[in-house]
Write an enzyme that holds these catalytic residues in place. Sequence first.
Site, PDB file in Angstrom:
ATOM      1  N   ASP A 209       0.833  -1.203   0.000  1.00  0.00           N
ATOM      2  CA  ASP A 209       0.000   0.000   0.000  1.00  0.00           C
ATOM      3  C   ASP A 209       0.873   1.261   0.000  1.00  0.00           C
ATOM      4  OD1 ASP A 209      -2.817   0.939   0.370  1.00  0.00           O
ATOM      5  OD2 ASP A 209      -2.018   1.820   2.192  1.00  0.00           O
ATOM      6  N   GLU A 262      14.739 -13.839   0.863  1.00  0.00           N
ATOM      7  CA  GLU A 262      15.116 -14.932   1.765  1.00  0.00           C
ATOM      8  C   GLU A 262      14.270 -16.166   1.463  1.00  0.00           C
ATOM      9  OE1 GLU A 262      14.395 -13.412   5.713  1.00  0.00           O
ATOM     10  OE2 GLU A 262      15.788 -11.742   5.412  1.00  0.00           O
TER      11      GLU A 262
HETATM   12  C1  NOJ Z   1      -4.461   2.937  -0.860  1.00  0.00           C
HETATM   13  C2  NOJ Z   1      -5.552   1.958  -0.657  1.00  0.00           C
HETATM   14  O1  NOJ Z   1      -5.760   1.259  -1.844  1.00  0.00           O
HETATM   15  C3  NOJ Z   1      -6.738   2.741  -0.213  1.00  0.00           C
HETATM   16  O2  NOJ Z   1      -7.907   1.994  -0.217  1.00  0.00           O
HETATM   17  C4  NOJ Z   1      -6.448   3.300   1.153  1.00  0.00           C
HETATM   18  O3  NOJ Z   1      -7.510   4.124   1.569  1.00  0.00           O
HETATM   19  C5  NOJ Z   1      -5.163   4.110   1.144  1.00  0.00           C
HETATM   20  N1  NOJ Z   1      -4.110   3.492   0.412  1.00  0.00           N
HETATM   21  C6  NOJ Z   1      -4.674   4.332   2.543  1.00  0.00           C
HETATM   22  O4  NOJ Z   1      -4.182   3.133   3.078  1.00  0.00           O
END
Ligand code: NOJ
Length: 548
Positions: A209, A262
């Site tokens: 993310d 790893e």
């Molecule tokens: C990107 C994620 O795909 C989204 O859904 C989220 O709200 C934000 N990052 C924050 O984590």
Amino acid sequence: MPTEAKWWQSAVIYQIYPRSFADGDGDGMGDLKGITQRLDSLASLGIDAVWFSPFFRSPQKDAGYDVSDYKDIDPLFGTLGDFDTMLEKATSLGIRVIVDLVPNHSSDQHALFQAALKAAPNSPERDMYMFRDGKGDSGELAPNNWESVFGGQAWTRITEPNGELGQWYLHIFDSSQPDFNWENEAVKLEFDSVLRFWLDRGVAGFRIDVAHGMAKAPGLPDLKQNLSTMTGLEDKNSQAHPFWGQDAVHDINRRFRSVLDEYDDRAMCGEAWLPTIEKMAKWVRPGEYHQTFNFNYLETPWDKAKLETVVNESLIGFGAVGAPSTWVLSNHDVIRHATRMGYDKVPKQGDGIGPNYPQPDEAKGQRVSRAATAFMLGLPGGAYLYQGEELGLPEHTTIEAKYREDPTFFRTKGERVGRDGCRVPIPWEAHEPAFGFNKTGESWLPQPASYQRYARDTQEGIAGSTLELYKRLLKVRKEFDMGNGELIWAPEHASENSLAYKNNGVLVLANFTGSAISMPAGELLATTQHDLLVEEVLEHDQVVWIKL
Ligand code: NOJ
């Protein structure tokens, strides 16, 4: 000797949004038991792997992207035992499992943040996050002018343990999602351990993310222009952004990669919303990510010249660093492409569509999105699908305010309705409660009546249905190993309004606008135009795959 192709280079990876895939216990929220029961349907679809949006322990302030314990499953979704059962079943079906890692921020309920709140300014606990003193005579002003992606200030002031107003902490997203301080070695060690926890459990890799957001510019300089988007830049060539795509983030990429290395055969894909493919390609240089989502492709409309350009830029840009491209049209943050493509102009990413916005042309959306998918799945590289798109599922564009959950809606006081419309539980059986999402009829977001028409059982085995189209495309793609193939444009088969390319013995021909075109000779392998015969013509917004 050419090196052996790795599974992820050509994989079709299906995104499961756990809240909305299948609900085993009937509480209206999807869960791991429900997912396990429905995994066979993904095997028959023909995908290679699934990526799960977060199911970790979380107060669910941002639908699970606010994690309070990275090594446990939230009770909403089940237990670690349920995860292991699901993984075992997926493995037996030949499906790899990828989980979502959220390293930019945690939940404010995470033990580390709670400890930071209780500790003194400048303590090691505070240093795990981005705490700063405020500006102004008594620190009453935020440390800088950054705004949250979800709207409003990116800083929140805390009350110190002594009861007085004190420092501020940074949150690029919701105030419930404090940003970690990635300059701190303790944060890095924490995430090494989270990665190993899931790798030891047997996952095939991670979707990471906000992979372009963890490093912040020294001194946290003010922004010239706040755009509250995932790329932040209107001008693609403008100066470096202070929190998107900072150079220091590459050290973090390499750190993650060294942990993955790893283990055998694992992969990670970065969610790096960079304004150009050239910039994005830096995320997949040797020793960094294996893949990154191709958001430039996602944002490209159904337009001959623009698609040709973005495909070329992708193959050249990623190719220059030795990485295959990926392709994607939908996910849980954007308007579903079956709806997006029913508009001439769509709201910007993250804003969503509400009842007051002009409603889409459903038929056009269906027609164009099917064509766009058939164009995409013929391309070499990896592809990402979002649950429900195999049904041609549209966005729910008329959700009432009282049901909204996306923090964007609340932080902008409803001005931007947010992303709930693409997150609605998907339909399985047209005549079951909640269209088969569960047995009780409960649903955390209401399903629109139209979802009945898109239910999986109304499409299964029906010639010309979107579900059968996806199955066919995925089958042919695999048979001809198109994921590992090479794209060669075939202008000799195209006309003014059409585009053609060859890949591993398959000709993909797309007709965009205007008049019908005649079909090249050859065996018809797949078509978006139902009942098309070889001697017939290809209408606009249609794609065929022909054996060369
Ligand atoms: C990107 C994620 O795909 C989204 O859904 C989220 O709200 C934000 N990052 C924050 O984590």
